[in-house]
Scaffold this motif. Structure first.
Motif, PDB file in Angstrom:
ATOM      1  N   PHE A  22       3.436   8.344 -12.632  1.00 47.50           N
ATOM      2  CA  PHE A  22       4.493   7.476 -13.162  1.00 47.50           C
ATOM      3  C   PHE A  22       5.691   7.494 -12.220  1.00 47.50           C
ATOM      4  N   TYR A  23       6.424   6.405 -12.210  1.00 46.32           N
ATOM      5  CA  TYR A  23       7.646   6.328 -11.417  1.00 46.32           C
ATOM      6  C   TYR A  23       8.662   5.483 -12.168  1.00 46.32           C
ATOM      7  N   VAL A  24       9.909   5.550 -11.733  1.00 52.76           N
ATOM      8  CA  VAL A  24      10.994   4.801 -12.360  1.00 52.76           C
ATOM      9  C   VAL A  24      11.556   3.849 -11.315  1.00 52.76           C
ATOM     10  N   SER A  43       4.151  12.459 -16.377  1.00 54.69           N
ATOM     11  CA  SER A  43       3.920  11.780 -17.661  1.00 54.69           C
ATOM     12  C   SER A  43       4.972  10.703 -17.868  1.00 54.69           C
ATOM     13  N   GLU A  44       4.666   9.820 -18.801  1.00 50.36           N
ATOM     14  CA  GLU A  44       5.618   8.760 -19.125  1.00 50.36           C
ATOM     15  C   GLU A  44       6.899   9.352 -19.705  1.00 50.36           C
ATOM     16  N   GLU A  77       3.534   2.913 -14.404  1.00 53.80           N
ATOM     17  CA  GLU A  77       2.406   3.750 -14.010  1.00 53.80           C
ATOM     18  C   GLU A  77       1.931   3.294 -12.640  1.00 53.80           C
ATOM     19  N   THR A  78       1.684   4.260 -11.765  1.00 50.46           N
ATOM     20  CA  THR A  78       1.203   3.940 -10.429  1.00 50.46           C
ATOM     21  C   THR A  78      -0.215   3.388 -10.548  1.00 50.46           C
ATOM     22  N   ARG A 129       6.950  -6.324   0.919  1.00 47.22           N
ATOM     23  CA  ARG A 129       7.246  -4.911   0.675  1.00 47.22           C
ATOM     24  C   ARG A 129       7.031  -4.128   1.959  1.00 47.22           C
ATOM     25  N   HIS A 130       7.774  -3.033   2.096  1.00 45.50           N
ATOM     26  CA  HIS A 130       7.590  -2.106   3.206  1.00 45.50           C
ATOM     27  C   HIS A 130       7.843  -0.706   2.674  1.00 45.50           C
ATOM     28  N   ASP A 131       6.899   0.191   2.895  1.00 41.70           N
ATOM     29  CA  ASP A 131       7.004   1.573   2.409  1.00 41.70           C
ATOM     30  C   ASP A 131       7.281   1.620   0.913  1.00 41.70           C
ATOM     31  N   GLY A 132       6.653   0.731   0.155  1.00 45.31           N
ATOM     32  CA  GLY A 132       6.787   0.742  -1.296  1.00 45.31           C
ATOM     33  C   GLY A 132       8.037   0.106  -1.842  1.00 45.31           C
TER      34      GLY A 132
END
Length: 148
Positions: A22-24, A43-44, A77-78, A129-132
């Protein structure tokens, strides 16, 4: 102000996990602002807690820098099956109007669970996009203007 910022950053780091799924990020731009850049969470709920602390962190920073951008943070979620792009370029006869040699470019997008999703030959290709991280509008516009 430095002590509360350090404490909030530590709390975010304590929830982070380099293998997390997961990421924000900003719900509008998909940017991952400081102190969330490059961090993933297991986790979420851990990601949501980190988002809350990051919002507090950025509000504290905004007290001394009112021009600090505001972001509407959301948890994502990734993707497990991120697409892969393969690009090949081969020389072609002649020269472009800008004097560069002509070439033929093929691009294929694919994923793990499915074979080839999309294949383009000599179609315009613009990286967004570049590097996410999303590219700025100017970078995308330069690609469009280049007509490569």
């Amino acid at each position: 102000m430095a002590e509360p910022l350090d404490r909030l950053r530590e709390q975010i780091d304590d929830r982070a996990d380099e293998d997390g799924e997961f990421y924000v990020a900003c719900a509008d731009t998909d940017r991952r602002p400081t102190p969330l850049a490059g961090r993933r969470f297991p986790s979420e709920s851990a990601a949501r807690e980190a988002a809350d602390r990051a919002a507090t962190y950025r509000a504290l920073l905004r007290e001394s820098d009112p021009a600090l951008p505001e972001y509407r943070l959301a948890v994502y979620e990734t993707p497990r099956d991120a697409p892969t792009m393969v690009s090949t370029r081969e020389p072609a006869a002649g020269r472009r109007s800008n004097g560069l040699p002509r070439s033929s470019r093929s691009v294929t997008l694919s994923g793990e669970r499915e074979r080839e999703w999309l294949r383009m030959d000599n179609a315009p290709l613009v990286h967004v996009r570049h590097d996410g991280e999303p590219l700025d509008d100017d970078a995308v516009a330069r690609q469009l203007d280049a007509k490569l």
